[in-house]
Scaffold this active site. Structure first.
Site, mmCIF file in Angstrom:
data_model
loop_
_atom_site.group_PDB
_atom_site.id
_atom_site.type_symbol
_atom_site.label_atom_id
_atom_site.label_comp_id
_atom_site.label_asym_id
_atom_site.label_seq_id
_atom_site.Cartn_x
_atom_site.Cartn_y
_atom_site.Cartn_z
ATOM 1 N N TYR A 1 0.947 -1.285 -0.101
ATOM 2 C CA TYR A 1 -0.037 0.152 0.068
ATOM 3 C C TYR A 1 0.755 1.181 0.085
ATOM 4 O O TYR A 1 1.753 1.349 0.714
ATOM 5 C CB TYR A 1 -0.729 0.069 1.256
ATOM 6 C CG TYR A 1 -1.806 -1.048 1.281
ATOM 7 C CD1 TYR A 1 -2.275 -1.659 0.053
ATOM 8 C CD2 TYR A 1 -2.861 -1.176 2.239
ATOM 9 C CE1 TYR A 1 -3.270 -2.428 -0.089
ATOM 10 C CE2 TYR A 1 -3.798 -2.178 2.048
ATOM 11 C CZ TYR A 1 -4.055 -2.826 1.245
ATOM 12 O OH TYR A 1 -5.218 -3.755 1.094
ATOM 13 N N PRO B 1 -16.600 -3.694 0.549
ATOM 14 C CA PRO B 1 -17.749 -3.929 1.218
ATOM 15 C C PRO B 1 -18.871 -2.941 0.343
ATOM 16 O O PRO B 1 -20.112 -3.412 0.148
ATOM 17 C CB PRO B 1 -17.993 -3.840 2.519
ATOM 18 C CG PRO B 1 -16.766 -2.572 3.019
ATOM 19 C CD PRO B 1 -15.697 -3.068 1.836
#
Length: 328
Positions: A53, A212
Site C-alpha cells: 500500500y 464492502p
C-alpha cells in the site's frame, strides 16, 4: 463497539476493520493519524494494511505512516490488532515477490521495521502462489511464529479449495494454519458464498470482506452523482458497473431511504449479518467518513428486508453453497 473472535481463535476484534489503503495516496499523514486515533476512540481495534500500500515500489508508504503513528506511544500498539500482507512485488528482482520462504521472512522483517513494532498480529498472504509448495510456506510462517514476530496467519483472495489445501497441510504439521480469509464480498459480488464461505466455516476461518461497498457504488453513488459527487463512479470500471446495474442500485438506495438508513450502512449491515463474517473492511479517507460508517452497527435488517435485498441482488444460482446452488 461490538467485538467478536477472529475465526476460531481467542483473539477479540471489532466488527468493523479499519482499512488503511488510502493512507498516503489519498489521505495525508496528519489526517491518517486523526482517522486512526478516532478509530481507537470508537473502539475499533482491528487495523488492516499491506506492504504494497502506498503504491511506491518497495517503500511500504502506508506501513511507514502507521509505524510513525504507533511510535507516538500512548498504548497505541497494545490496543491494536494489526494485520498486514505479503505476496506483492516489492522490488525488481525475481525473489522480491510471491510466497517463497525467503520472500515471506524478508517481507515480514521489512514490515516490522516500517511498522515500528516487534510483532505482527495477523500476517496475510495477499494472493495464492501456485508455484510455492505449502510445506515451504508453512515452514516460513512457523519460523516467524516461533520467533514471536507473527502471531496468526491469514489469507486473501483464496479459492475454497485453496483454504482446504492450506488447512490440511498445516494440520499435518500440527500448525494452527489460517485463521482468516480476506475476500471480495458485497451485495453485488456474492460468488464467495459458493465455496469460500462454506470452506472457511468448516475450518474456523473468519471472513474479512474487502470492498464492502463495491468501490463506493453501494454507498449512495446515484444520489451523490446527482449532487455532483461520487467521483470514483464517473469513469472506468466503476462507471461501467454502475451503468450495468443502475436500476438495481437506484432501487437499493430507495429501499435504504425508506428504512431511514444510509445505503452504505445497509450494505455493511448486510455483510455483518452474513454467516462466517468477522468484520468488513471500511476504508475511510476522512474522519467524517469513519464516523458515518459506525452507523452500520445500529442497523437491524428484518427477514423481510433481507429477502428484498436478495431479490435486488440475487445470490448465484439458487443461492447457498455449491453444488446445491446449481445442481439438484
Amino acid at each position: 463497539m461490538e467485538y467478536t473472535n477472529l475465526g476460531r481463535t481467542g483473539l477479540s476484534v471489532s466488527r468493523l476493520c479499519l482499512g488503511t489503503m488510502n493512507f498516503g495516496p489519498h489521505t495525508s499523514e496528519p489526517d491518517s493519524f486523526t482517522v486512526m486515533d478516532q478509530a481507537l476512540e470508537h473502539g475499533i481495534n482491528f487495523f488492516d494494511t499491506a506492504n504494497v500500500y502506498g503504491w511506491k515500489l518497495g517503500e511500504g508508504v502506508t506501513e511507514q505512516i502507521i509505524g510513525r503513528w504507533i511510535a507516538q506511544g500512548g498504548g497505541r500498539r497494545e490496543k491494536v490488532v494489526l494485520a498486514t500482507k505479503v505476496y506483492s512485488r516489492m522490488g525488481d528482482w525475481p525473489n522480491e515477490r510471491g510466497l517463497s520462504a525467503r520472500h515471506i521472512i524478508r517481507s515480514a522483517e521489512d514490515s516490522l521495521r516500517r511498522l515500528q513494532t516487534d510483532w505482527i498480529d495477523l500476517l496475510q498472504m495477499h494472493h495464492i502462489s501456485r508455484e510455492t509448495p505449502w510445506e515451504e510456506i508453512w515452514q516460513a510462517m512457523q519460523t516467524l511464529v516461533d520467533q514471536g514476530k507473527v502471531l496468526y496467519v491469514g489469507s486473501s483472495n483464496f479459492a475454497g479449495w485453496h483454504l482446504a489445501q492450506a488447512q490440511e497441510t498445516a494440520s499435518a504439521r500440527h500448525f494452527l494454519g489460517l485463521v482468516s480469509e480476506q475476500c471480495l464480498y458485497n451485495l453485488l459480488t456474492r460468488h464467495v458464498e459458493l465455496e469460500v464461505v462454506p470452506a472457511a466455516q468448516r475450518y474456523g476461518i473468519g471472513i474479512i470482506p474487502w470492498s464492502p461497498l463495491h468501490g463506493g457504488l453501494l454507498g449512495g453513488a446515484v444520489r451523490k452523482l446527482a449532487e455532483g459527487g461520487a467521483a470514483r463512479a464517473k469513469s472506468g470500471r466503476a462507471a461501467d458497473t454502475l451503468a450495468e446495474h443502475r436500476s438495481t442500485i437506484e432501487a437499493f438506495e430507495k429501499l435504504a431511504a425508506d428504512l431511514g438508513y444510509d445505503p452504505a450502512n445497509v450494505a455493511l449491515a448486510w455483510l455483518l449479518s452474513r454467516p462466517g463474517v468477522t468484520a468488513p473492511i471500511i476504508g475511510p479517507r476522512t474522519a467524517d467518513q469513519l464516523d458515518a460508517s459506525l452507523g452500520a452497527l445500529d442497523v437491524v435488517l428484518s427477514d423481510d428486508v433481507l429477502a428484498q435485498l436478495d431479490e435486488l441482488f440475487p445470490p448465484i444460482g439458487s443461492g447457498g453453497p455449491a453444488p446445491e446452488a446449481w445442481a439438484w
